[in-house]
Enzyme design. Structure first.
Site, PDB file in Angstrom:
ATOM      1  N   GLU B  50      15.968  12.840  91.875  1.00 37.90           N
ATOM      2  CA  GLU B  50      14.076  12.488  91.091  1.00 37.90           C
ATOM      3  C   GLU B  50      12.898  12.785  92.034  1.00 37.90           C
ATOM      4  O   GLU B  50      12.932  13.319  93.188  1.00 37.90           O
ATOM      5  CB  GLU B  50      14.019  10.460  91.832  1.00 37.90           C
ATOM      6  N   ASP B  61       5.343   3.886 100.770  1.00 37.74           N
ATOM      7  CA  ASP B  61       6.610   5.233 101.291  1.00 37.74           C
ATOM      8  C   ASP B  61       6.820   4.968 102.666  1.00 37.74           C
ATOM      9  O   ASP B  61       4.703   4.771 103.557  1.00 37.74           O
ATOM     10  CB  ASP B  61       5.714   6.217 100.858  1.00 37.74           C
TER      11      ASP B  61
END
Lengths: 409, 267
Positions: B50, B61
């Site tokens: 990824e 995040d």
């Protein structure tokens, strides 16, 4: 794109949460889908629940101190020798700004949902201060996310939050202002949404938060409508409602009852933060033609680069120092119902000095932006034109900035 | 998308009786060149790579990935650079699937169709758009499928039963299960058993979908979740990069060693 009449603007979105087909929505991580759905259902239920409405009205009257005064600024009007200038002194509300309406409603919703923790973001510190007050009042534990830069420049409000027993979580990422505080608050909610309620401090964020905030601040224009009829017997023929716009919660609240009127009758003017006079940075996505982007869960005009990175903003006023803006203001802009402009830091400071020289009013730096526009246009307008400025915050929190900037000038 | 590289990687891992290892790094962290080098070297051990689009307002995040993203942006990474990293990577690693991960504003600014075309040209295998949930992602996901790009749906512990079913029905080859209520890089606060039982519920709906688990996976926790089809490690790698830079050590070597250790734990 068209506005509908007879329906509150906050309810004029489609089934996906978009106003005008493109502003708003709910761009959120999967984890927040459920809590946001729950909140949406709860709010739909509560806003029709007579007991809840009664409770809200009770606290608005007895806790917030509604209605706030509506006064003519006689000396300022005489000095400018044009339109009459009036102020809706929303800063008289408990805590010193309009943010108390949204905070109180969120605390009541949080209680109704059986959650014990409430979190919120803050820029100028008013949203945080009010949420900490409401949390204390209703027995909720409270955490406030605030950019490290704002903590420094809005100390009086931080002191108040701590006195109310709230924990201030300083945010050091990015520009260390409101934009980062909102991000961090959302991150915290992602991690704790099972027992925590989130209050977004303005008419921004995922669709439901725009609605709850707008529904709460709408109280301002309900009061004003009644006060106008009281003072003038009917709504004056030439009326201009001027309000500062950061996220846009006070402006929406100030205008909501008047949106259905013809704009030649009642003009709505939003004033954004133009930043320092010679700076390239500003916080004025509407008036300086930013592109549409997605920020904090909603599509709106956003100060950003061509790659979609959010721009840092700069303004003397922490409460307006935000790169995005409410989707409902984007809708009002594109339908041309409201006109948006900006005032620079210097213009806001000058306006503050002029207002405080002539009147017993102490508007914070946010509404000083709105006063700057009023002062600019009033001399050119006829004496039967009524300009009303929403003086939505008190300058106590700006003590340090004013001291520094006004001595230097 | 039966013959997708993503499907193939899961099959290969299954043959070896282990979960697939998925790594996440941020494109351009800390430079374009370095991140390509890191990607190439970890792909010797990872089954699927990824690669994140750095964004400066990443609402889902945690600190580690934020740090990586800010570092990459500061070093001037652009959207087109991310695509060129993938293109270069695929020149030598054509069979290694690459999933790009990012926030919707970047796709929106780039233009959805142009973005997908560019993905196809760069041989991107899949996309994760963190803030474009179901059903808002339906049109975009369909466009991806038409272009042979896997749109990866996310499921979280808060996803309701009804929604779960709908998401699985609308998913492509891979589904990403978020282990807990957290941003990326949080400490695993739920027991492995609990996570696996949630994972099993998803699997039971449709055995043919590859379900990976991510969030909170580190050297310490990875072994306890090895029943899954795949496991994603992101923040732990970003943290290693940050640490290496601080200590002025070789980032590539340190990251490879970490990925090797992770792989060994699930063998």
């Amino acid at each position: 794109m068209k506005l509908k009449k007879g329906i509150p603007l906050i309810d004029q979105h489609d089934k996906n949460g978009f106003w005008g087909g493109k502003f708003g929505g709910s761009y959120i991580p999967e984890t927040l889908k459920k809590p946001i759905e729950d909140l949406t259902k709860e709010f739909q239920k509560l806003r029709k629940n007579k007991k809840f409405l009664k409770k809200k009205d009770f606290y608005f009257k007895n806790y917030i101190g509604s209605p706030t005064n509506f006064v003519k600024l006689e000396n300022l009007s005489n000095y400018l020798d044009g339109a009459q200038i009036w102020a809706k002194v929303v800063s008289e509300a408990n805590g010193g700004a309009h943010k108390i309406y949204n905070a109180t409603v969120h605390a009541l919703i949080c209680k109704a949902m059986g959650k014990k923790y409430i979190i919120g973001d803050t820029g100028a510190g008013y949203a945080g201060k009010m949420l900490s007050m409401a949390a204390k009042k209703f027995g909720l534990r409270c955490k406030i996310f605030m950019g490290a830069k704002d903590i420094k420049r809005q100390k009086p409000n931080c002191d108040a939050m701590r006195r109310n027993g709230a924990e201030i979580v300083p945010v050091y990422s990015g520009s260390q202002t409101l934009v980062d505080a909102v991000s961090e608050c959302m991150r915290y909610w992602v991690s704790n949404c099972d027992n925590t309620h989130m209050c977004v401090g303005s008419t921004v964020g995922p669709n439901i938060f725009v609605k709850i905030c707008g529904w709460s601040t709408a109280q301002i224009s309900k009061e004003l409508k009644a006060q106008l009829k009281e003072k003038f017997k009917k709504i004056p023929k030439k009326l201009k409602l001027i309000n500062c716009v950061g996220g846009g919660s006070s402006a929406y609240g100030f205008w909501s009852e008047f949106i259905d009127f013809n704009k030649k009758h009642i003009e709505l003017i939003g004033v954004e933060a133009g930043g320092p006079k010679k700076s390239l940075l500003h916080a004025a996505p509407l008036s300086r033609n930013a592109k549409i982007g997605i920020l904090h869960g909603a599509a709106s005009y956003v100060c950003q680069n061509s790659e979609g990175q959010i721009h840092e903003t700069e303004s003397i006023s922490a409460g307006l120092d935000y790169p995005g803006v409410s989707p409902i203001h984007c809708f009002l802009k594109d339908t041309k119902r409201a006109r948006y402009t900006y005032a620079t830091d210097e213009e806001a400071l000058n306006a503050y000095q002029l207002v405080t020289r002539f009147e017993k009013l102490n508007p914070s730096l946010e509404p000083s932006h709105a006063f700057a526009e009023a002062i600019k246009i009033a001399p050119k307008l006829s004496k039967d034109t009524i300009i009303i400025v929403n003086s939505c915050g008190d300058a106590k929190k700006d003590r340090d900035i004013l001291k520094e900037r006004l001595v230097r000038n | 998308m039966k013959n997708s590289l993503i499907n193939q990687s899961f099959k290969n891992a299954k043959k070896e009786n282990r979960p697939a290892l998925l790594t996440y790094t941020v494109a351009g962290d800390n430079t374009k060149k370095k991140s390509l080098e890191i990607l190439k070297s970890i792909s010797n051990y990872a089954d699927i790579c990824e690669l994140g689009f750095p964004h400066n307002t990443p609402i889902a995040d945690g600190g580690q990935i934020q740090t990586s993203a800010y570092r990459a942006i500061k070093n001037g990474i652009k959207i087109n650079d991310v695509f060129s990293i993938v293109r270069n990577f695929k020149k030598s690693k054509k069979d290694k699937p690459v999933i790009l991960m990012g926030y919707y504003n970047m796709v929106y600014q780039y233009n959805e169709n142009k973005f997908i075309t560019k993905c196809k040209k760069s041989k991107v295998d899949g996309l994760i758009i963190v803030d474009l949930p179901y059903p808002e992602n339906k049109i975009f996901a369909a466009k991806c499928k038409k272009n042979n790009i896997n749109f990866i749906q996310l499921i979280s512990p808060t996803t309701s039963k009804l929604r779960l079913k709908k998401i699985i029905n609308d998913s492509h080859d891979m589904i990403y299960y978020i282990s807990m209520l957290s941003t990326t890089g949080g400490k695993l606060k739920v027991s492995a058993n609990e996570i696996i039982s949630q994972y099993q519920i998803i699997k039971n709906h449709n055995k043919s979908k590859n379900v990976v688990i991510g969030f909170g996976i580190t050297e310490k926790t990875i072994k306890s979740l090895k029943k899954a089809d795949g496991l994603v490690v992101g923040s732990a790698i970003c943290k290693e990069i940050t640490k290496s830079i601080k200590k002025r050590q070789n980032t590539v070597t340190n990251v490879i060693n970490l990925v090797k250790r992770l792989k060994n734990k699930i063998k």
